[in-house]
Design an enzyme around this catalytic site. Structure first.
Site, PDB file in Angstrom:
ATOM      1  N   HIS A   1       0.738  -1.266  -0.148  1.00 44.44           N
ATOM      2  CA  HIS A   1      -0.112   0.234   0.108  1.00 44.44           C
ATOM      3  C   HIS A   1       0.751   1.165   0.151  1.00 44.44           C
ATOM      4  O   HIS A   1       0.209   2.153  -0.617  1.00 44.44           O
ATOM      5  CB  HIS A   1      -0.992  -0.589   0.883  1.00 44.44           C
ATOM      6  CG  HIS A   1      -0.330   0.404   2.492  1.00 44.44           C
ATOM      7  ND1 HIS A   1       0.186  -0.611   3.533  1.00 44.44           N
ATOM      8  CD2 HIS A   1      -0.510   1.759   3.155  1.00 44.44           C
ATOM      9  CE1 HIS A   1       0.615   0.109   4.292  1.00 44.44           C
ATOM     10  NE2 HIS A   1       0.089   0.916   4.365  1.00 44.44           N
TER      11      HIS A   1
ATOM     12  N   HIS B   1       8.083  -2.449   2.485  1.00 44.42           N
ATOM     13  CA  HIS B   1       7.675  -0.880   2.430  1.00 44.42           C
ATOM     14  C   HIS B   1       8.808  -0.185   2.151  1.00 44.42           C
ATOM     15  O   HIS B   1       8.752   0.440   1.614  1.00 44.42           O
ATOM     16  CB  HIS B   1       7.110  -0.661   3.516  1.00 44.42           C
ATOM     17  CG  HIS B   1       5.653  -1.157   4.180  1.00 44.42           C
ATOM     18  ND1 HIS B   1       4.846  -1.757   2.918  1.00 44.42           N
ATOM     19  CD2 HIS B   1       4.530  -1.634   4.999  1.00 44.42           C
ATOM     20  CE1 HIS B   1       3.633  -1.953   3.580  1.00 44.42           C
ATOM     21  NE2 HIS B   1       3.659  -1.952   4.802  1.00 44.42           N
TER      22      HIS B   1
ATOM     23  N   ASP C   1       7.418  -7.271   8.820  1.00 46.24           N
ATOM     24  CA  ASP C   1       6.555  -6.659   8.401  1.00 46.24           C
ATOM     25  C   ASP C   1       6.669  -5.196   7.508  1.00 46.24           C
ATOM     26  O   ASP C   1       5.252  -4.820   7.239  1.00 46.24           O
ATOM     27  CB  ASP C   1       5.725  -5.740  10.423  1.00 46.24           C
ATOM     28  CG  ASP C   1       5.027  -5.257   9.537  1.00 46.24           C
ATOM     29  OD1 ASP C   1       3.631  -5.804   9.840  1.00 46.24           O
ATOM     30  OD2 ASP C   1       4.212  -3.969  10.278  1.00 46.24           O
TER      31      ASP C   1
ATOM     32  N   GLU D   1       6.240   5.689  13.697  1.00 49.60           N
ATOM     33  CA  GLU D   1       5.041   4.747  13.847  1.00 49.60           C
ATOM     34  C   GLU D   1       5.012   5.533  15.468  1.00 49.60           C
ATOM     35  O   GLU D   1       6.207   5.131  16.464  1.00 49.60           O
ATOM     36  CB  GLU D   1       5.093   3.669  13.810  1.00 49.60           C
ATOM     37  CG  GLU D   1       4.412   3.756  12.060  1.00 49.60           C
ATOM     38  CD  GLU D   1       4.411   1.951  11.536  1.00 49.60           C
ATOM     39  OE1 GLU D   1       2.819   1.638  11.499  1.00 49.60           O
ATOM     40  OE2 GLU D   1       4.269   1.345  11.828  1.00 49.60           O
TER      41      GLU D   1
HETATM   42  C1  BG6 Z   1       1.798  -2.289   7.592  1.00 52.47           C
HETATM   43  C2  BG6 Z   1       2.376  -2.709   8.510  1.00 52.47           C
HETATM   44  O1  BG6 Z   1       1.880  -2.350   6.324  1.00 52.47           O
HETATM   45  O2  BG6 Z   1       1.818  -1.071   7.616  1.00 52.47           O
HETATM   46  C3  BG6 Z   1       1.703  -2.536  10.323  1.00 52.47           C
HETATM   47  O3  BG6 Z   1       1.752  -4.646   9.128  1.00 52.47           O
HETATM   48  C4  BG6 Z   1       2.266  -0.610   9.708  1.00 52.47           C
HETATM   49  O4  BG6 Z   1       1.905  -2.722  11.259  1.00 52.47           O
HETATM   50  C5  BG6 Z   1       1.637  -0.079   8.596  1.00 52.47           C
HETATM   51  O5  BG6 Z   1       1.511   0.113  10.677  1.00 52.47           O
HETATM   52  C6  BG6 Z   1       2.227   1.239   7.936  1.00 52.47           C
HETATM   53  O6  BG6 Z   1       1.365   2.102   7.269  1.00 52.47           O
HETATM   54  P1  BG6 Z   1       0.768   3.450   7.418  1.00 52.47           P
HETATM   55  O7  BG6 Z   1       0.483   3.564   5.702  1.00 52.47           O
HETATM   56  O8  BG6 Z   1       0.123   3.535   8.528  1.00 52.47           O
HETATM   57  O9  BG6 Z   1       2.346   4.267   6.778  1.00 52.47           O
END
Ligand code: BG6
Length: 477
Positions: free
Chosen positions: A173, A235, A230, A211
């Protein structure tokens, strides 16, 4: 621009991701009239619902995850009319004929696997053997895509038995985030940066995804993954690829993905001394990661920082420092490109000079800052200071920036048949091939993760990672 009429089947339609992201995202697209008149969404899950009961679930999810002002009652009603439900048993025979009967011949067919990964292969096989998927159908799979190289390969092989690569949309995502796509625009739609984009001019790059939340009820999943699986393997790796890749010849799925794979394949193994793992702990309340994970013996990392080398002509000599963690001071993601000092300084030395930096803020306060050195105003002679030339996307672009969530964008791309922002099978496998030995080393080591304070900037050891190279991290918030 409306997309072609479609039938979108969401497996796991009553689950958390569907309620939190997929259904609200589709509602937004419907509201802005991007969903054509006869598009339909079909929930499929194990729950013994009929369509009316499922619509109630959808209504509740909109109430929970879409602001009141953004969901006029009549739009919600119209959206709900697009929704059906079938009670399907992924492993058995139940519901498949009913699902097949609901699907229309002349529409784009997309199947979203919002289920546990152990069901991906089974669902693919069911759709294939029952003739529900056509050669034009698309499947969408969520992360985690495998737990390591072996499982990712097995998963790819299972999917490829029933679908070809052009039909498979693997979601990360982060690639759907507006500012992440902007990285590509910044690099490849401007002539300003590219001549400087190499180790001759760039000292190092810092990628931070911090985070503030902890593992929040996902302890069991997370304890089996850790930050490496994760966040880093997917990402952060994607962010690294977009920063380090060569310009693709076209903005097309395979051209872009070929270049990303080359970056991953150029990554050197990370030396054990160049990686720091941490676990958060809240000393005031005497509760920490292990309590949240429900595993007092856990050695899973909720934080990881590392120094990565991209061994190719462009980047030899420019380290990339990556870090990500839970329960840090703020939620903040950014990429900082730190430039080298001028080869010869003609002005008096400036105390605390940090040098030129291009900082791309991904979230929350999206924007770009260019740190430059100027003369300190006033009569004090030619004294230098640093200022930030700051562009906040919100000011520059207004509401457009938040017009769509990552998931909305990605789902619409599936319907359009555009795979540019999705991971190709070999890309995921290469990323695992790089991450696996790091995870394996860690498993075999007796070291425990370094403890760091909840609400802080990560373990002291992660600061040392930079200090030993004469550099320092930008602050986390
Ligand atoms: C997810 C992880 O893919 O991405 C989570 O599994 C994480 O642990 C999240 O919190 C973070 O996404 P974003 O869009 O909030 O930065």
């Amino acid at each position: 621009i409306p997309v072609s009429p479609f039938d979108l089947v969401i497996f796991g339609a009553t689950g958390d991701l569907a309620r939190r992201k997929i259904l609200p995202g589709l509602f937004h697209r419907f509201k802005v009239e991007q969903m054509p008149e006869d598009a339909r969404i079909i929930g499929a899950a194990r729950s013994e619902f009929d369509s009316a009961a499922f619509r109630k679930v959808v209504r509740e999810s909109l109430e929970q995850f879409v602001g009141e002002a953004d969901r006029p009652a009549n739009t919600v009603e119209q959206f709900l009319e697009r929704i059906d439900y079938v009670n399907v048993d992924a492993m058995g025979d139940k519901g498949w004929d009913a699902l097949s009967d609901l699907l229309r011949e002349d529409k784009v067919r997309a199947f979203y696997f919002s289920v546990t990964p152990s069901l991906f292969g089974t669902l693919a096989e069911q759709l294939h053997k029952r003739g529900i998927a056509t050669p034009e159908s698309r499947i969408v799979v969520e992360k985690p895509f495998g737990h390591d190289l072996e499982t990712a390969k097995a998963l790819n092989a299972d999917l490829l038995k029933c679908f070809n690569e052009e039909q498979i949309y693997r979601i990360d995502h982060y690639l759907g985030k507006e500012t992440v796509q902007n990285l590509m625009a910044l690099r490849f739609a401007n002539s300003l940066f590219e001549p400087l984009w190499n180790s001759t001019h760039i000292d190092h790059v810092q990628i931070t995804v911090a985070e503030s939340l902890g593992v929040e009820g996902r302890g069991e999943y997370y304890d089996n993954s850790g930050a490496m699986r994760d966040m880093v393997q997917n990402h952060l790796m994607q962010l690294l690829c977009l920063i380090a890749m060569e310009p693709p010849s076209r903005f097309e799925p395979n051209a872009v993905r070929d270049e990303k794979v080359k970056v991953i394949e150029a990554l050197e193994p990370v030396a054990p001394d160049d990686i720091v793992r941490g676990q958060y702990y809240d000393w005031n309340n005497r509760v920490g990661y292990k309590d949240h994970a429900g595993n007092p013996e856990s050695r899973t990392e909720s934080f990881v920082a590392m120094k990565v080398a991209v061994a190719n002509w462009r980047w030899a000599g420019t380290p990339f420092y990556l870090r990500t963690g839970k329960k840090l001071r703020t939620r903040m993601s950014e990429i900082a490109v730190i430039f080298r000092d001028p080869p010869h300084m003609i002005f008096p030395k400036m105390e605390g000079r940090r040098g030129n930096a291009l900082v791309i803020r991904l979230q929350p306060d999206e924007g770009i800052t260019l740190r430059t050195t100027i003369k300190e105003p006033g009569p004090g002679g030619m004294r230098l200071t640093e200022v930030a030339m700051d562009m906040t996307f919100d000011d520059a672009l207004g509401e457009d920036l938040h017009a769509q969530d990552a998931y909305e964008r990605l789902i619409m791309d599936v319907i359009r048949g555009d795979q540019t922002l999705f991971m190709r099978g070999d890309e995921v496998e290469s990323a695992w091939a790089w991450a696996d030995p790091l995870i394996e080393n860690w498993k075999n080591s007796t070291q425990r993760p370094a403890s760091y304070d909840s609400g802080g900037s990560g373990p002291e050891e992660s600061m040392m990672l930079m200090h030993q190279d004469g550099r320092r991290w930008r602050s986390v918030g």
